[in-house]
Design a protein around this motif. Structure first.
Motif, PDB file in Angstrom:
ATOM      1  N   LYS A 160      22.322  14.246  23.563  1.00  0.00           N
ATOM      2  CA  LYS A 160      22.546  14.821  24.902  1.00  0.00           C
ATOM      3  C   LYS A 160      24.036  14.763  25.245  1.00  0.00           C
ATOM      4  CE  LYS A 160      17.888  14.387  26.561  1.00  0.00           C
ATOM      5  NZ  LYS A 160      17.022  14.015  27.654  1.00  0.00           N
ATOM      6  N   ASN A 161      24.404  14.109  26.349  1.00  0.00           N
ATOM      7  CA  ASN A 161      25.848  14.128  26.699  1.00  0.00           C
ATOM      8  C   ASN A 161      26.596  12.884  26.191  1.00  0.00           C
ATOM      9  OD1 ASN A 161      24.916  12.181  28.471  1.00  0.00           O
ATOM     10  ND2 ASN A 161      26.296  12.779  30.137  1.00  0.00           N
ATOM     11  N   ILE A 180      20.054  17.248  20.832  1.00  0.00           N
ATOM     12  CA  ILE A 180      21.439  17.296  20.363  1.00  0.00           C
ATOM     13  C   ILE A 180      22.295  17.905  21.471  1.00  0.00           C
ATOM     14  CG2 ILE A 180      22.985  18.146  18.542  1.00  0.00           C
ATOM     15  CD1 ILE A 180      20.484  18.408  16.752  1.00  0.00           C
ATOM     16  N   GLY A 181      23.446  17.299  21.721  1.00  0.00           N
ATOM     17  CA  GLY A 181      24.343  17.765  22.785  1.00  0.00           C
ATOM     18  C   GLY A 181      24.673  19.238  22.626  1.00  0.00           C
ATOM     19  N   ASP A 182      24.886  19.911  23.760  1.00  0.00           N
ATOM     20  CA  ASP A 182      25.145  21.358  23.732  1.00  0.00           C
ATOM     21  C   ASP A 182      26.323  21.718  22.828  1.00  0.00           C
ATOM     22  OD1 ASP A 182      23.065  21.628  25.457  1.00  0.00           O
ATOM     23  OD2 ASP A 182      24.305  21.684  27.269  1.00  0.00           O
ATOM     24  N   ARG A 200      10.719  11.194  28.729  1.00  0.00           N
ATOM     25  CA  ARG A 200      11.057  12.322  29.606  1.00  0.00           C
ATOM     26  C   ARG A 200      10.554  13.637  29.031  1.00  0.00           C
ATOM     27  NH1 ARG A 200      17.490  11.687  30.309  1.00  0.00           N
ATOM     28  NH2 ARG A 200      17.301  11.795  32.559  1.00  0.00           N
ATOM     29  N   ARG A 205      16.702  19.968  22.830  1.00  0.00           N
ATOM     30  CA  ARG A 205      17.601  19.414  23.863  1.00  0.00           C
ATOM     31  C   ARG A 205      18.134  18.029  23.479  1.00  0.00           C
ATOM     32  NH1 ARG A 205      20.381  22.069  26.038  1.00  0.00           N
ATOM     33  NH2 ARG A 205      20.714  20.763  27.870  1.00  0.00           N
ATOM     34  N   CYS A 254      23.167   2.910  40.060  1.00  0.00           N
ATOM     35  CA  CYS A 254      24.333   3.663  40.541  1.00  0.00           C
ATOM     36  C   CYS A 254      25.323   2.738  41.222  1.00  0.00           C
ATOM     37  CB  CYS A 254      23.898   4.749  41.512  1.00  0.00           C
ATOM     38  SG  CYS A 254      23.003   6.059  40.675  1.00  0.00           S
ATOM     39  N   ASP A 281      16.324   3.240  36.662  1.00  0.00           N
ATOM     40  CA  ASP A 281      16.334   3.705  38.064  1.00  0.00           C
ATOM     41  C   ASP A 281      15.191   3.148  38.890  1.00  0.00           C
ATOM     42  OD1 ASP A 281      18.544   5.292  37.836  1.00  0.00           O
ATOM     43  OD2 ASP A 281      17.409   7.084  37.276  1.00  0.00           O
ATOM     44  N   ASN A 336      25.581   9.488  39.423  1.00  0.00           N
ATOM     45  CA  ASN A 336      24.456  10.301  38.939  1.00  0.00           C
ATOM     46  C   ASN A 336      24.898  11.209  37.788  1.00  0.00           C
ATOM     47  OD1 ASN A 336      23.599  10.437  42.319  1.00  0.00           O
ATOM     48  ND2 ASN A 336      22.266   9.566  40.778  1.00  0.00           N
ATOM     49  N   ALA A 337      23.953  11.472  36.908  1.00  0.00           N
ATOM     50  CA  ALA A 337      24.125  12.445  35.811  1.00  0.00           C
ATOM     51  C   ALA A 337      25.272  12.119  34.859  1.00  0.00           C
ATOM     52  CB  ALA A 337      24.305  13.857  36.385  1.00  0.00           C
ATOM     53  N   GLN A 338      25.530  10.850  34.642  1.00  0.00           N
ATOM     54  CA  GLN A 338      26.625  10.470  33.728  1.00  0.00           C
ATOM     55  C   GLN A 338      26.112  10.142  32.322  1.00  0.00           C
ATOM     56  OE1 GLN A 338      29.880  10.787  34.773  1.00  0.00           O
ATOM     57  NE2 GLN A 338      28.725  11.688  36.466  1.00  0.00           N
ATOM     58  N   GLY A 339      24.797   9.824  32.215  1.00  0.00           N
ATOM     59  CA  GLY A 339      24.242   9.532  30.883  1.00  0.00           C
ATOM     60  C   GLY A 339      23.553   8.180  30.779  1.00  0.00           C
ATOM     61  N   LYS A 340      23.310   7.521  31.917  1.00  0.00           N
ATOM     62  CA  LYS A 340      22.681   6.182  31.879  1.00  0.00           C
ATOM     63  C   LYS A 340      21.258   6.270  31.309  1.00  0.00           C
ATOM     64  CE  LYS A 340      23.108   5.654  36.319  1.00  0.00           C
ATOM     65  NZ  LYS A 340      23.721   6.953  36.703  1.00  0.00           N
ATOM     66  N   THR A 341      20.470   7.209  31.860  1.00  0.00           N
ATOM     67  CA  THR A 341      19.083   7.340  31.371  1.00  0.00           C
ATOM     68  C   THR A 341      19.077   7.854  29.930  1.00  0.00           C
ATOM     69  OG1 THR A 341      18.341   7.755  33.606  1.00  0.00           O
ATOM     70  CG2 THR A 341      16.823   8.386  31.865  1.00  0.00           C
ATOM     71  N   ASN A 342      20.045   8.684  29.582  1.00  0.00           N
ATOM     72  CA  ASN A 342      20.118   9.162  28.188  1.00  0.00           C
ATOM     73  C   ASN A 342      20.268   7.984  27.228  1.00  0.00           C
ATOM     74  OD1 ASN A 342      19.979  11.738  29.168  1.00  0.00           O
ATOM     75  ND2 ASN A 342      22.159  12.198  28.958  1.00  0.00           N
TER      76      ASN A 342
HETATM   77  N1  LIG Z   1      21.374  18.562  25.401  1.00  0.00           N
HETATM   78  C1  LIG Z   1      22.310  18.173  26.279  1.00  0.00           C
HETATM   79  N2  LIG Z   1      23.630  18.388  26.011  1.00  0.00           N
HETATM   80  C2  LIG Z   1      24.600  17.992  26.852  1.00  0.00           C
HETATM   81  N3  LIG Z   1      24.345  17.352  28.016  1.00  0.00           N
HETATM   82  C3  LIG Z   1      23.063  17.116  28.334  1.00  0.00           C
HETATM   83  C4  LIG Z   1      21.985  17.500  27.486  1.00  0.00           C
HETATM   84  N4  LIG Z   1      20.827  17.138  28.070  1.00  0.00           N
HETATM   85  C5  LIG Z   1      21.162  16.526  29.238  1.00  0.00           C
HETATM   86  N5  LIG Z   1      22.504  16.514  29.400  1.00  0.00           N
HETATM   87  C6  LIG Z   1      23.274  15.993  30.510  1.00  0.00           C
HETATM   88  O1  LIG Z   1      23.009  14.612  30.685  1.00  0.00           O
HETATM   89  C7  LIG Z   1      23.262  14.309  32.050  1.00  0.00           C
HETATM   90  C8  LIG Z   1      22.127  13.504  32.622  1.00  0.00           C
HETATM   91  O2  LIG Z   1      22.184  12.261  32.097  1.00  0.00           O
HETATM   92  P1  LIG Z   1      21.197  11.131  32.623  1.00  0.00           P
HETATM   93  O3  LIG Z   1      19.866  11.687  32.931  1.00  0.00           O
HETATM   94  O4  LIG Z   1      21.308  10.061  31.641  1.00  0.00           O
HETATM   95  O5  LIG Z   1      21.904  10.770  33.992  1.00  0.00           O
HETATM   96  P2  LIG Z   1      21.954   9.374  34.774  1.00  0.00           P
HETATM   97  O6  LIG Z   1      23.314   8.815  34.590  1.00  0.00           O
HETATM   98  O7  LIG Z   1      20.806   8.540  34.413  1.00  0.00           O
HETATM   99  O8  LIG Z   1      21.839   9.919  36.247  1.00  0.00           O
HETATM  100  P3  LIG Z   1      20.926   9.464  37.506  1.00  0.00           P
HETATM  101  O9  LIG Z   1      21.586   8.255  38.049  1.00  0.00           O
HETATM  102  O10 LIG Z   1      21.049  10.646  38.400  1.00  0.00           O
HETATM  103  O11 LIG Z   1      19.535   9.253  36.990  1.00  0.00           O
HETATM  104  C9  LIG Z   1      23.354  15.599  32.825  1.00  0.00           C
HETATM  105  O12 LIG Z   1      24.708  15.811  33.177  1.00  0.00           O
HETATM  106  C10 LIG Z   1      22.866  16.622  31.830  1.00  0.00           C
HETATM  107  O13 LIG Z   1      23.509  17.853  32.006  1.00  0.00           O
END
Ligand SMILES: Nc1ncnc2c1ncn2[C@@H]1O[C@H](COP(=O)(O)OP(=O)(O)OP(=O)(O)O)[C@@H](O)[C@H]1O
Length: 379
Positions: free
Chosen positions: A12-13, A61-63, A53, A59, A351, A324, A32-38
């Motif tokens: 992912k990211n 492999i990172g874009d 999830r 999805r 967060c 979370d 939010n959306a930085q990659g913690k859950t990833n």
């Molecule tokens: N295949 C992918 N390639 C690149 N980026 C991706 C891919 N799939 C998801 N992402 C990115 O990963 C990010 C989400 O990461 P994640 O779910 O880990 O967030 P988080 O830090 O846990 O956020 P929150 O606190 O909101 O839950 C998003 O910016 C999303 O665009």
């Protein structure tokens, strides 16, 4: 058990992640959306389970990436082991998974190695939501302690789909009723196996859940969890010691006796794919009657019980992943969860740093920004 090293790149990211987690508390902190859950998901995939999830292969492999690699070392009471999980475009269906350098046929073969218990906000609906979630919960829990279990459940799912297709073809006049028997013989064998394992697991789950719920409710409430089978009465499961013989025959008989109804409905109405876990608090069904707080307590306790049962069975606590979830709980439930997992390695996403872990305990905080660790600070 605990994870000693984790590296992730191109999942992912996430980019260039390489950390040595703490034996106890690890916090992934960031906006939010930085990659913690990833990052939590990357650990989870190394346990052999499907993505919590439901991430599609394409999805993973990172874009902007061509390959993704997850590398993880973990230690149990006996030894240190190494897992590598890799995928590359365009062959995204091909997952290259190795355990201690030996290639495995499929990621599910990792089951029983790195054991994790995950808590997500969706899990807080476990006692309330669809039976599907509870079936997934119990199947995953049993698979962690019984080697062959996940393969049987995957095969059962595939067979039920084929049986349902056959029911439709019989209705369209494209197949005969007699063709069902071949599937039903196999379904009966697998269904009996799954029923017995789920039933026995539920007994252990209920024993822990009762004890823990009494504690969280200050002794005022009693939680009972029982297994609801669409095929057997509990007496039959209770006295069974093996799934072959009587249990298997009964399963076959139920499928056979229900064929007319199944044909009318167009799908198989009885079997482990329709069973459920029934939770009751003070005798009242949780699914219909419980308050939001009671649902949360029941769900947390089911997950905690899963961790304790794992420890009983394999003599090792699993790794706990709290994604979370703490921010969703009131302070007393937060404290309760933290107090119950202090012997285990824990990964927590958040967060902000407003989480109730004991300041005096040792742990590590990893700050995550745009898929990278930007600073590591040791507490
Ligand atoms: N295949 C992918 N390639 C690149 N980026 C991706 C891919 N799939 C998801 N992402 C990115 O990963 C990010 C989400 O990461 P994640 O779910 O880990 O967030 P988080 O830090 O846990 O956020 P929150 O606190 O909101 O839950 C998003 O910016 C999303 O665009």
């Amino acid at each position: 058990m605990f994870i000693t090293e984790l590296s992730v790149n191109g999942f992912k990211n996430l980019k260039g992640i390489s950390i040595k987690p703490h034996e106890k508390i690890n916090i992934f902190c960031g906006r939010n959306a930085q990659g913690k859950t990833n990052l939590i998901e990357a650990i989870w995939l190394c346990s052999g389970a499907r993505s919590f999830r439901s991430t599609k292969d394409r999805r993973m492999i990172g874009d902007d990436e061509q390959v993704m690699n997850i590398g993880l070392r973990f230690k149990n009471s006996f030894r240190e082991q190494e897992i590598a999980f890799a995928m590359a475009k365009p062959n995204i269906k091909e997952k290259n998974v190795t355990l201690n350098g030996v290639k495995l046929k499929a990621p599910s073969k990792l089951f029983g190695g790195l054991n994790c218990v995950i808590f997500t906000p969706e899990d807080l609906e476990l006692s309330k939501g669809s039976p599907d979630n509870r079936r997934q919960f119990i199947d995953l829990s049993v698979a962690q302690i019984k080697n062959s279990y996940s393969a049987v459940t995957y095969k059962y799912e595939a067979l039920i789909e084929r049986r349902n297709l056959l029911l439709k073809n019989i209705n369209y006049g494209k197949a005969g009723k007699d063709e069902l028997e071949m599937w039903d013989v196999q379904l009966a064998q697998m269904g009996a196996f799954i029923s017995l394992h789920r039933y026995n697991y539920t007994k252990k789950l209920s024993a822990y859940a009762q004890m823990l719920y009494e504690e969280i409710s200050g002794g005022s409430e009693k939680l009972d969890i029982s297994y609801y089978s669409t095929v057997y009465d509990s007496e039959m499961l209770d006295k069974a010691t093996e799934y072959t013989g009587e249990l298997k025959d009964r399963y076959f008989e139920v499928l056979k006796n229900n064929i007319s109804d199944d044909l009318r409905a167009g799908f198989t109405q009885k079997g482990v794919h329709r069973d459920d876990l029934i939770c009751k608090i003070n005798g009242r069904p949780v699914r219909e009657d419980a308050s939001q707080g009671q649902h949360r307590s029941a769900a947390l306790i089911m997950k905690l019980s899963q961790a304790y049962i794992l420890n009983d069975e394999i003599d090792d606590f699993p790794v706990i992943l709290l994604d979370d979830v703490l921010s969703e709980l009131d302070p007393s439930r937060q404290r309760f969860v933290i107090s119950k997992i202090h012997d285990m390695q824990v990964f927590i996403t958040c967060c902000d740093m407003n989480i109730p872990f004991d300041e005096s305990s040792h742990g590590k905080i990893f700050n995550i920004e745009k898929g990278q660790i930007i600073k590591r600070q040791t507490e």
